[in-house]
Motif scaffolding. Structure first.
Motif, PDB file in Angstrom:
ATOM      1  N   TRP A  46       3.028   2.676   2.151  1.00  0.00           N
ATOM      2  CA  TRP A  46       3.206   3.526   3.325  1.00  0.00           C
ATOM      3  C   TRP A  46       4.677   3.461   3.727  1.00  0.00           C
ATOM      4  O   TRP A  46       5.052   2.756   4.655  1.00  0.00           O
ATOM      5  CB  TRP A  46       2.275   3.082   4.447  1.00  0.00           C
ATOM      6  N   ILE A 105      -5.412  10.208   0.795  1.00  0.00           N
ATOM      7  CA  ILE A 105      -5.101   8.821   0.457  1.00  0.00           C
ATOM      8  C   ILE A 105      -5.784   8.463  -0.851  1.00  0.00           C
ATOM      9  O   ILE A 105      -6.946   8.796  -1.066  1.00  0.00           O
ATOM     10  CB  ILE A 105      -5.557   7.892   1.597  1.00  0.00           C
ATOM     11  N   GLU A 159       0.809  -1.211   0.000  1.00  0.00           N
ATOM     12  CA  GLU A 159       0.000   0.000   0.000  1.00  0.00           C
ATOM     13  C   GLU A 159       0.846   1.266   0.000  1.00  0.00           C
ATOM     14  O   GLU A 159       0.305   2.369   0.049  1.00  0.00           O
ATOM     15  CB  GLU A 159      -0.973   0.003   1.180  1.00  0.00           C
ATOM     16  N   HIS A 211      -3.561   4.808   8.836  1.00  0.00           N
ATOM     17  CA  HIS A 211      -3.529   3.574   8.058  1.00  0.00           C
ATOM     18  C   HIS A 211      -4.551   2.575   8.584  1.00  0.00           C
ATOM     19  O   HIS A 211      -5.318   1.992   7.830  1.00  0.00           O
ATOM     20  CB  HIS A 211      -2.121   2.985   8.117  1.00  0.00           C
ATOM     21  N   ARG A 259       1.730  11.951  -8.054  1.00  0.00           N
ATOM     22  CA  ARG A 259       2.337  11.082  -7.066  1.00  0.00           C
ATOM     23  C   ARG A 259       2.459  11.805  -5.730  1.00  0.00           C
ATOM     24  O   ARG A 259       2.300  11.242  -4.674  1.00  0.00           O
ATOM     25  CB  ARG A 259       3.707  10.625  -7.533  1.00  0.00           C
ATOM     26  N   GLU A 313      -6.088   3.524  -4.271  1.00  0.00           N
ATOM     27  CA  GLU A 313      -5.363   2.282  -3.997  1.00  0.00           C
ATOM     28  C   GLU A 313      -4.830   2.258  -2.566  1.00  0.00           C
ATOM     29  O   GLU A 313      -4.028   1.390  -2.220  1.00  0.00           O
ATOM     30  CB  GLU A 313      -4.201   2.123  -4.965  1.00  0.00           C
ATOM     31  N   ASN A 314      -5.227   3.220  -1.767  1.00  0.00           N
ATOM     32  CA  ASN A 314      -4.868   3.261  -0.345  1.00  0.00           C
ATOM     33  C   ASN A 314      -3.413   3.576  -0.071  1.00  0.00           C
ATOM     34  O   ASN A 314      -2.892   3.192   0.968  1.00  0.00           O
ATOM     35  CB  ASN A 314      -5.230   1.949   0.355  1.00  0.00           C
ATOM     36  N   TYR A 315      -2.733   4.233  -0.976  1.00  0.00           N
ATOM     37  CA  TYR A 315      -1.420   4.695  -0.573  1.00  0.00           C
ATOM     38  C   TYR A 315      -1.459   6.184  -0.314  1.00  0.00           C
ATOM     39  O   TYR A 315      -2.288   6.887  -0.872  1.00  0.00           O
ATOM     40  CB  TYR A 315      -0.328   4.302  -1.566  1.00  0.00           C
ATOM     41  N   PRO A 316      -0.617   6.645   0.571  1.00  0.00           N
ATOM     42  CA  PRO A 316      -0.723   8.044   0.981  1.00  0.00           C
ATOM     43  C   PRO A 316      -0.192   8.978  -0.102  1.00  0.00           C
ATOM     44  O   PRO A 316       0.877   8.760  -0.650  1.00  0.00           O
ATOM     45  CB  PRO A 316       0.144   8.117   2.232  1.00  0.00           C
TER      46      PRO A 316
END
Lengths: 1133, 151
Positions: A488, B19, A486, B44, B132, B22-25
């Motif tokens: 992080w 966020i 994901e 998260h 990004r 795709e759930n990335y920060p």
């Protein structure tokens, strides 16, 4: 784990049940008594009354009752709740004592027995002096009792016994020892239960009665104590609603107490107990929201009540326990059927408990860091005379002291020190890990994968602190991929840092290298100085040396680790580590890109490997090799540099084996594909990059396919979404993001240099031999060999087409079913440069519609690629779609001799068959001949000669023929009578002489044949003339086997006068004919209606004049009377 | 945590991440004094609830205009409360706020999210932006102004 100070006492957590003791039972030696006892205690399911039984001897000493206080005026309580109180009422002071005694009503020595029983009761009463405990007597009898009232002796003696024992009648029971023991026991225990309830009721009343003596200033503690006791007795009485109510009051009262550092622990302890009871009862009443609300209130009220700062870890421990206990209650309720949800499940409470346990650890670490020389105080201030505390939550060294001032500060200090030193021995990590793993289990159940991962990270870290590095690494490694997938990165970096420490401390080479690779990579958020340090360590490891220790590690652990690393160095062998990068984000990125999606076999295959390092310092690699699905190419794609181990750092910026951070390095590879691989895919299966060398340690980074690691697919997606313009770079450099991996390419055959032409005249006509002329011309510079032609129906079309299409090279004979639809590999020899050849193909299409035809020419040629001569197979194909149409349409109709359309024909009466051939072909057609093949049932009237021989039809023209036929009587045939076939022989007018003629057979329609009884035909001239006699003869033929009566009449007409029989009735014999002669005399010119002939057949009423009119003319053209002199000219007209 | 509520200006957000689907920060800012790692973990983990809420709402989410999903964790965590806001393109905004600020009502949080969303749209409308990482001075200032009051 043994119970600690913070665990809730067992007597608090259990479900209180009425306590009843049974005396006078000898369960060891007396089988009857044993059976009675078993019946009481075995099988206590939920439907049995909640009583806890205990067998005691008759002379058992119950706890002494303190004398009743008459006044509370001078009484000052020393604490809230005594530690023994709950246990006393659960297990020591019974609500009811039952005296069992064996005595039958007809006992001969009744008097003696009765007094013995009374003595026993008396002994029990003595022991219970001052208590409200009930006493009951159960007589164990051998005989089954008679129904009540019938046994006079029994009732007399019962009364006497009650009297002697000073019992009420309700407290005397009889237990016949018969078959139905369990039934009797259940009845007995229900009766006991009622007594017990009465007892607890009186206890509640007794406690309540104290209230009025209390005052708010000195007896604050007693308010809480009494309220608690009332609630507890209510629970024993199974009155949970009132218990809950009273606990709630008690809870409020406990918070009204004046809190001070000296008593805060006692207050919190009691508040925790009461809160526990409230929550438990709320869950029991199926009001979980109330439980949660109470718990939140409890935490809000208590979380700030830290108490002594020196012992603040105690508060954290207590808080942790509160959450844990609530989590347990919640979980228990779920097991009994409660439904929890994602945002409200026990996991959160366990998590919070773990959080406080961590806090406890932190506090303990800072508060209990005494020198090793500090000794545990002697005498132990935590010891009490009895071994236990008098009151819950008090300090052992100042029990019962209520003053807020510390009377003995020295003693206090020693006590605190003792607690601190004890805390130091607590296995905090164990507690934390247990709580975290509880939480993990819950979150797993309630679909919180990320929460689960987070808790597992915490567990891993805790294992790290507890120096269990193996377990720590296992957990951290397990969750890393979740954070990686994901993206992080901050979190991932933090986890990796811990993991690196673990692997360092265990000297786990492969793990150490893997984590270092990732921490140096772009996914890492470490600062450059950290990265430099890690890179340096990595290089050390690759040179077979020990890395420097990681920062903030335990000193002793580092010592052990250094020794482990030293041992690793001395061990030789197995120093090559292959690490697959698809699961992580290493500091070297790799992308492979074929220059084109396909290569012709005669040109070399070219591809680039792009490499980029993200580490802070340049790094040199020792070997790069690329593997393909066809391993024969592997040998061509290897770069290796024979460097010595110490050269890794030398000349770092030179040579193509060196990666400069941030710069993209492009490496070009080239090889010639094998001719066997034409039409196949060449795929890069892996790229291996070796760091270090076999002399020291060697790490092989292995990219599957054409490069890419755990993060690259996401990056590619983002790059694709971005419209951002990239800054311009020097010509020889490329943007990393703009490189798109192309890991496979097709090898395709050499480009052919010939031309293939097709000549033909579409559309094709059904069944004809359609001519297709193929011309092949070579434009190659050298001779081409082995030219082969494949031609015919293109495969992959409708299967029916294959059966209805036939191809041949020979046009002179008609091809049949045996010919194939596709002719393959027809050798046509060699061709010199510029030479041309022509081939004729004939196609016969049996059905209309469009078809695709393929003409495929292949040949061999020798060429040179990269200095090597290779034989290439080239091919060229052409496809053409050809429409097939019917050459002509044939229409057939039946008409009467009057050329009137016939729906049916009449037996034996001639009719006409007309055929009409309409050309539909765009090209001229020659009808070579036609032929009528009659069915046996048909006969011809005249000769059947073709009337259209050698007729040429242009598009749209038609050729018609007419045949006079007759059908003999056949009787009634269902569906009509077959007529026969009409056969047309034809060809294209343009076709060559030797092309065969095509015969097209048309099946003629069936016709319905009908018999008629009478046929009439008329003999009359083709026209009449005004005022000239017009003789008409009617022939009447009897077509039946009967003699027919015929009525004939002629109706007059305005246009004619006539002579002859106007009305007649006659008979016609079977098969014979009758003639009727009339002389008509036309009166008017023009197209005139003849006087109509009406015929009536008496035998066949269906025979109508309408039918008749089909056979005989109804009108005639009458010319006007000509001038005499013009007679000849008129006659000529 | 940051002293008593009465002292200083009203407390607002502590941590504001954006966020992606795709759930990335995409973007994460938290007040510099706080333990950033802890907030990232919190954000998260809160995605568990966001995922669940979105999947339980299913198609309804697409149709309705209401994007604010409300409080994610109830008050189990006694320090911070994450709130969530999910756009139609499934970009998620999460806001971690300090519960001791009782004055902060739902509609105010809603308004803050709305501001954040607009700012995000502005950034995304820029054809030269790099999706990004959102790095726009405008967003930074706006986000900081929501948090600055905390410290």
């Amino acid at each position: 784990m043994s119970p600690t100070q913070w665990d809730l006492p067992v007597e608090l957590c259990c479900r209180p049940m009425a306590f009843v003791t049974l005396t006078g039972l000898d369960v060891v030696y007396n089988a009857v008594h044993r059976a009675v006892w078993d019946a009481f205690c075995a099988n206590r399911r939920a439907d049995r009354v909640p009583i806890s039984f205990k067998v005691l001897p008759g002379d058992h000493e119950y706890p002494k009752c303190r004398p009743k206080r008459t006044s509370y005026e001078w009484y000052i309580p020393k604490g809230i709740l005594k530690t023994g109180w709950m246990n006393k009422h659960l297990n020591l002071v019974p609500a009811l004592v039952v005296v069992f005694y064996e005595l039958d009503w007809d006992e001969p020595q009744w008097k003696e027995k009765q007094s013995e029983c009374a003595t026993r009761v008396e002994i029990v009463r003595q022991s219970l002096q001052g208590r409200n405990t009930k006493v009951a007597v159960v007589l164990i009898q051998k005989k089954t009792p008679l129904p009540p009232g019938e046994d006079v002796i029994a009732s007399e003696r019962a009364a006497a016994l009650c009297n002697a024992c000073e019992l009420s009648g309700k407290s005397l029971f009889v237990l016949p020892h018969t078959d139905h023991l369990v039934g009797y026991i259940i009845r007995l225990e229900n009766a006991f239960y009622e007594h017990a309830q009465t007892y607890y009721y009186t206890e509640i009343r007794r406690v309540k009665s104290h209230k009025e003596f209390l005052n708010k200033t000195t007896h604050q503690l007693l308010f809480v104590r009494h309220q608690f006791k009332i609630a507890f007795f209510s629970e024993l009485k199974q009155d949970t609603q009132n218990a809950l109510k009273n606990y709630r009051t008690a809870y409020n009262l406990v918070h009204e107490l004046r809190a001070h550092e000296t008593n805060i622990l006692e207050i919190k302890t009691m508040a925790g107990f009461i809160n526990y009871k409230i929550c438990r009862l709320c869950f029991q009443h199926n009001t979980p929201l109330d439980a949660i609300a109470q718990f939140r209130k409890h935490i809000d009220l208590c979380k700030k009540k830290i108490g002594s700062a020196e012992l603040s870890f105690e508060h954290a421990a207590w808080m942790s326990k509160q959450f844990q206990a609530f989590g347990d209650l919640f979980d228990e309720a779920i097991k009994l059927g409660l439904t929890a949800i994602q945002t409200q499940n026990p996991g959160f409470y366990y998590q919070q408990a773990a959080y406080y346990a961590q806090e406890r650890k932190q506090l303990a670490k800072s508060l209990c860091n005494h020198e090793a020389s500090v000794m545990y105080p002697n005498p132990d201030p935590l010891e009490t005379q009895t071994g236990v505390l008098d009151f819950y939550g008090q300090r052992s060294w100042r029990q019962g002291i209520l003053s807020f001032d510390l009377s003995d500060p020295e003693k206090e200090k020693v006590g605190v020190l003792a607690i601190q030193l004890k805390e130091r021995n607590v296995a905090h990590s164990e507690i934390i890990i247990a709580l975290l793993s509880n939480a993990v289990a819950q979150f797993k159940k309630y679909k919180c994968p990320r929460m689960k991962s987070h808790l597992m990270v915490q567990m891993g870290e805790e294992y790290y602190y507890a120096k269990d590095y193996t377990k720590a690494l296992k957990l951290l490694d397990y969750v890393m991929c979740d954070y990686r997938s994901e993206g992080w990165w901050t979190l991932l970096t933090s986890i990796l840092t811990t993991a690196l420490k673990c692997s360092y401390l265990m000297a786990q080479l492969k793990d150490y290298i893997t984590y270092s690779l990732e921490l140096l990579g772009r996914a890492s958020t470490l600062k450059d100085d950290q990265k430099s340090r890690i890179e340096k360590n990595l290089i050390n490891v690759l040179m077979n040396e020990s890395p420097d220790p990681e920062p903030d590690c335990d000193i002793f652990a580092v010592k052990t680790a250094q020794k482990l690393w030293a041992d690793r160095i001395s061990l030789a062998g197995s120093n090559i580590f292959t690490i697959g990068v698809q699961d992580f984000v290493p500091f070297v990125q790799c992308k492979a890109k074929f220059h084109a999606p396909s290569f012709h076999v005669d040109v070399p295959v070219e591809f680039d490997i792009y490499l980029k390092a993200d580490c802070p310092h340049p790094i040199r690699f020792s070997k790069l090799c690329v593997s393909f699905n066809n391993q024969e190419y592997n040998q061509f794609c290897v770069i290796e540099e024979a460097s010595k181990a110490n050269e890794v750092l030398e000349n770092p910026t030179q040579g193509k084996m060196c990666l400069v951070p941030g710069k993209t390095r492009k490496l070009l590879f080239k090889f010639v594909a094998k001719t066997e691989d034409v039409g196949k895919k060449i795929e890069i299966t892996s790229v291996d990059l070796a760091l270090g060398n076999e002399m020291g340690r060697c790490v092989v980074l292995n990219w599957q396919g054409g490069g890419g690691d755990a993060a690259s697919s996401q990056e590619a997606l983002q790059a694709a979404r971005s419209f951002k313009r990239r800054p311009k770079l020097p010509d020889n450099e490329v943007h990393w993001d703009s490189i798109i991996i192309q890991a496979s390419t097709m090898i395709i055959s050499r480009v052919p240099n010939i031309s293939v032409h097709l000549r033909h005249e579409p559309p094709a006509l059904t069944n004809e031999m359609y001519c297709l002329v193929v011309t092949v011309q070579s434009h190659e510079k050298t001779q081409i060999r082995d030219v082969k032609l494949t031609a015919g129906l293109k495969p992959g079309q409708d299967a029916n087409l294959t059966q209805k299409t036939h191809v041949t090279l020979h046009g002179t004979e008609l091809c049949d079913e045996s010919y194939p639809a596709l002719l393959t590999d027809i050798p046509v020899g060699d061709l010199h440069p510029g030479e041309q050849l022509e081939k004729m193909l004939y196609v016969r299409c049996g059905t209309v519609g469009s078809r695709m035809f393929l003409v495929y020419v292949s040949y061999l040629i020798n060429t040179i690629a990269e200095g090597k001569e290779i034989v290439c197979k080239c091919h060229k194909d052409e496809t053409v779609t050809i429409e097939t149409v019917f050459p002509f349409d044939v229409a057939v109709k039946f008409v009467s001799t009057k050329f009137e359309h016939l729906e049916r024909v009449y037996a034996d009466i001639p009719f006409l068959l007309m055929t009409d051939l309409l050309s539909a072909s765009p090209w001229a057609l020659t009808v070579v001949s036609s032929e009528l093949q009659l069915a046996p049932s048909m006969t011809t009237v005249d000769q059947l000669e073709s009337q259209v021989d050698n007729v040429v039809l242009q598009t749209g023209e038609s050729a018609s023929e007419c045949f006079c036929l007759r059908c003999p009587s056949l009787g009634n045939v269902e569906g009509g009578v077959a007529t026969g076939h009409y056969i047309i022989s034809w060809k294209r007018t343009s076709a060559m002489e030797n092309i065969p003629v095509i015969r097209t057979v048309i099946t003629l329609p069936h016709v319905i044949v009908e018999n008629i009884p009478l046929h009439v035909n008329a003999d009359l001239p083709s026209f009449g003339r005004v005022r000239e006699s017009l003789p008409v003869k009617y022939h009447l033929q009897n077509k039946t086997d009967f003699v027919q009566d015929v009525e004939i009449s002629v109706e007059p007409s305005d246009a004619f006068m006539f002579s002859g029989l106007k009305q007649i009735r006659l008979r016609i014999l079977p098969g014979t004919e009758q003639e009727m002669l009339y002389n008509f005399y036309p009166l008017m010119a023009g197209y005139q209606q003849l006087p109509s002939l009406n015929i009536n057949l008496l035998r066949f009423p269906n025979f109508t004049n309408q039918l008749l009119r089909r056979f005989i003319p109804t009108s005639i053209f009458v010319k006007p009377q000509g001038r005499l002199m013009d007679d000849t000219s008129i006659a000529a007209a | 945590m940051g002293g008593a509520p009465s002292a200083g200006p009203p407390k607002t957000a502590i941590c504001i991440p954006v966020i992606t689907k795709e759930n990335y920060p995409l973007y994460i800012r938290s007040t510099p004094m706080e333990n950033e790692l802890r907030f990232q973990y919190m954000v998260h983990t809160s995605l568990d609830m966001v995922d669940e809420k979105i999947s339980s709402m299913g198609k309804a989410l697409v149709n309705q205009r209401e994007l604010y999903l409300g409080l994610l964790y109830p008050t189990e965590d006694y320090k911070v409360l994450p709130h969530n806001y999910t756009t139609i393109s499934k970009v998620k905004f999460v806001m971690v706020v300090n519960p001791s600020n009782t004055a902060l009502r739902d509609n105010e949080i809603h308004r803050m999210f709305w501001k954040l969303h607009n700012s995000y749209i502005d950034v995304m409308c820029n054809p030269f932006c790099n999706p990004r990482t959102i790095s726009s001075p405008g967003t930074d200032n706006m986000v900081m102004s929501m948090m600055i009051q905390v410290c």
